[in-house]
Scaffold this motif. Structure first.
Motif, short mmCIF file in Angstrom:
data_model
loop_
_atom_site.label_atom_id
_atom_site.label_comp_id
_atom_site.label_asym_id
_atom_site.label_seq_id
_atom_site.Cartn_x
_atom_site.Cartn_y
_atom_site.Cartn_z
N GLU A 1 9.01 63.24 14.19
CA GLU A 1 9.86 64.43 14.13
C GLU A 1 9.42 65.31 12.94
OE1 GLU A 1 13.96 63.25 14.27
OE2 GLU A 1 13.61 62.09 16.11
N THR B 1 16.60 62.40 16.51
CA THR B 1 16.87 62.65 17.94
C THR B 1 17.86 61.60 18.45
OG1 THR B 1 14.66 63.57 18.21
CG2 THR B 1 15.75 62.77 20.21
N THR B 2 18.86 62.07 19.21
CA THR B 2 19.89 61.15 19.71
C THR B 2 19.92 61.15 21.24
OG1 THR B 2 21.55 62.90 19.65
CG2 THR B 2 21.40 61.48 17.69
N ALA B 3 20.39 60.04 21.78
CA ALA B 3 20.69 59.98 23.23
C ALA B 3 22.09 59.38 23.35
CB ALA B 3 19.67 59.11 23.95
N ILE C 1 19.90 63.74 25.85
CA ILE C 1 19.02 63.72 24.66
C ILE C 1 19.10 65.06 23.93
CG2 ILE C 1 16.65 63.33 23.85
CD1 ILE C 1 16.13 61.96 26.60
N GLY D 1 17.39 66.76 20.33
CA GLY D 1 16.51 66.49 19.18
C GLY D 1 15.25 67.33 19.17
N LYS E 1 10.96 66.91 18.34
CA LYS E 1 9.79 66.03 18.09
C LYS E 1 8.57 66.91 17.86
CE LYS E 1 11.87 62.06 19.20
NZ LYS E 1 11.99 60.94 18.25
N ALA F 1 14.80 57.74 20.86
CA ALA F 1 16.03 58.42 20.42
C ALA F 1 17.02 57.39 19.90
CB ALA F 1 16.64 59.19 21.59
N GLU F 2 17.87 57.85 18.99
CA GLU F 2 18.88 56.92 18.46
C GLU F 2 20.05 56.85 19.43
OE1 GLU F 2 19.88 55.90 14.16
OE2 GLU F 2 21.34 57.45 14.63
N THR F 3 20.37 55.62 19.85
CA THR F 3 21.51 55.40 20.75
C THR F 3 22.59 54.55 20.06
OG1 THR F 3 20.24 53.54 21.62
CG2 THR F 3 20.30 55.55 22.97
#
Ligand code: FAD
Length: 432
Positions: A135, A148-150, A159, A161, A163, A179-181
């Motif tokens: 990122e 970045t999130t999901a 999603i 974010g 990149k 992605a961060e979950t």
């Protein structure tokens, strides 16, 4: 005693075929390769790939135990050294990064259904893939922190974010997005990997980024590195690879192999560069002698040869260990190989440029392009500093602290040495 530096004759014949094929079919194309359009190249590429497939040498990065057509890491190293001599060979032999790493990841983490959908078509060369971890506003060398999130919304992952430096993302059919979950699972169980097919609404290819390798980047070409934005980008739940939170571990699987595979190919590039250096050294004279007769040039030649041979042995031995024990036990060594060989190849390329003088600096020889293209080595797949740090920490784990003098302190060892001496003298006296 099993300690053997020879290649079995059957496989050596395959390697010789590769050398001949690359020398006769691929290297001659280099002067015009960049001018070919994707459309012109496609049928010729398929024709050449067909020959590699017929020979049983396609996609050899993927081990048979992962369902691939490979021969193990040591044989792959021998093959990659040959492939590394010519940039376009990677595509022709089906070992192109980042697809190869992505396929390894899918082989480890995907369900059978996901493999049918994405892995095997990727392996057959019918689709291409990208891997999006890095990122712009967080250190790429620390994947424990991801912006970045999901988030789950019904039967979809959403999603959000940003990149960048995502190789091939502007042309790939699928992008594996990290992605961060599970923020509660930080640092190592927080991220997941989701497949985002090209054209999914909400995934925007902002641009292909100009680099040292391609300062005047032509948008939408394979080998470019894209900046991506994700805004309300939705994919079905079955587009997640592995379970939520598995992303970090899966990414490590991918990156581990990728590191040594780069190194294997750099060996080939380094040797071809040394060949250019040596040919020039025996062909051109200055101050009444051949360049090859100047001792400093001899030093370049000898040092480059020694470094390449040492790097080869280190790489091959690590590949052999991977075959014998798997990738996890040699994790630190994979980073060591990447950090070491990236420096070796750049040093050899640099010396070649130096020995070739202005010609070396010019684009009349391929070396300056290789140098620019390979300079990513100490940065990509985690910077070398990080790998050296991991290696050092792994080594240091094997040591325990001592109180007082070091174990090797000679005065402290003296009483034990004297006792040992007396005992040995007595034993010797008893036997004579
Ligand atoms: C050609 C190329 C292709 C790439 N392709 C992809 C891709 O397809 N997908 C993808 O996700 N990423 C890709 N990347 C990104 C790459 O993985 C990152 O550049 C790399 O991990 C380093 O992250 P960074 O650039 O954010 O540097 P940073 O993390 O900002 O680090 C910058 C520098 O800080 C120093 N540093 C950082 N951490 C440490 C440490 N622990 N100890 C000592 N020094 C440290 C190092 O000198 C390092 O070079 C690519 C990069 C390049 C150059």
């Amino acid at each position: 005693m099993a300690w053997d530096f020879e290649t079995d004759p059957e496989f050596e014949a395959q390697l010789q075929w590769m050398r001949d094929f690359i020398d006769s079919e691929l290297i001659p194309l280099e002067p015009i390769f960049r001018e070919l359009s994707r459309e012109e190249w496609a049928p010729v590429k398929a024709y050449l790939q067909g020959q590699v497939k017929e020979r049983g040498l396609w996609g050899a990065f993927l081990d048979p135990k992962l369902g691939g057509p490979g021969f193990g890491q040591l044989k792959l190293a021998l093959m990659s050294e040959i492939i590394g001599r010519c940039m376009m060979s990677m595509t022709i032999f089906g070992v192109q990064a980042p697809d190869s790493g992505n396929m390894e990841l899918l082989a480890h983490g995907a369900t059978d259904e996901q493999k049918e959908r994405w892995l095997w078509p990727n392996l057959r060369g019918e689709i291409s893939s990208a891997f999006a971890l890095t990122e712009p506003f967080l250190a790429g060398s620390d994947p424990t922190v991801i912006g970045t999130t999901a988030t789950r919304d019904g039967d979809e992952w959403v999603i959000e974010g940003h990149k960048w430096f995502i190789t091939n993302a502007s042309v790939a059919d699928i992008t594996l997005v990290v992605a961060e979950t599970n923020p509660e699972g930080r640092p190592h169980k927080h991220a997941s990997i989701l497949i985002v097919p090209a054209g999914t609404p909400g995934m925007e290819v902002v641009r292909d980024i100009g680099t040292m390798a391609h300062p005047d980047v032509v948008e939408g070409r394979p080998g470019n590195h894209a900046e991506l934005r994700f805004r309300d980008c939705r994919v079905p739940l079955d587009h997640m690879i592995g379970a939520a939170g598995d992303g970090f571990v899966l990414a490590q699987q991918r990156l581990g192999g990728g590191r040594i595979h780069h190194a294997m190919r750099w060996l080939g590039q380094a040797q071809r560069s040394l060949d250019i250096m040596c040919e020039r050294a025996v062909s051109r004279s200055s101050h009444g002698s051949l360049l090859a007769q100047h001792q400093m040039v001899q030093d370049y030649v000898a040092l480059s040869h020694t470094e390449i041979q040492a790097a080869r042995l280190l790489t091959f031995q690590t590949a052999w260990k991977m075959d014998k024990y798997g990738a996890s036990p040699v994790c630190a060594e994979l980073g060591m190989i990447k950090a070491h060989v990236s420096k070796v190849v750049l040093a050899v390329l640099d010396r070649t440029i130096q020995v070739c003088g202005a010609l070396g600096y010019s684009s009349d020889l391929p070396v300056e392009e290789w140098y620019r293209g390979t300079r990513f080595g100490p940065i990509g797949d985690g910077p070398d500093e990080l790998h050296k740090s991991v290696l050092a920490r792994t080594i240091l784990k094997g040591y325990t602290p001592v109180e007082g003098w070091p174990t090797e302190h000679i005065p402290s060892r003296r009483p034990a040495a004297e006792e040992k001496w007396r005992a040995l003298q007595a034993a010797a006296a008893g036997t004579t």
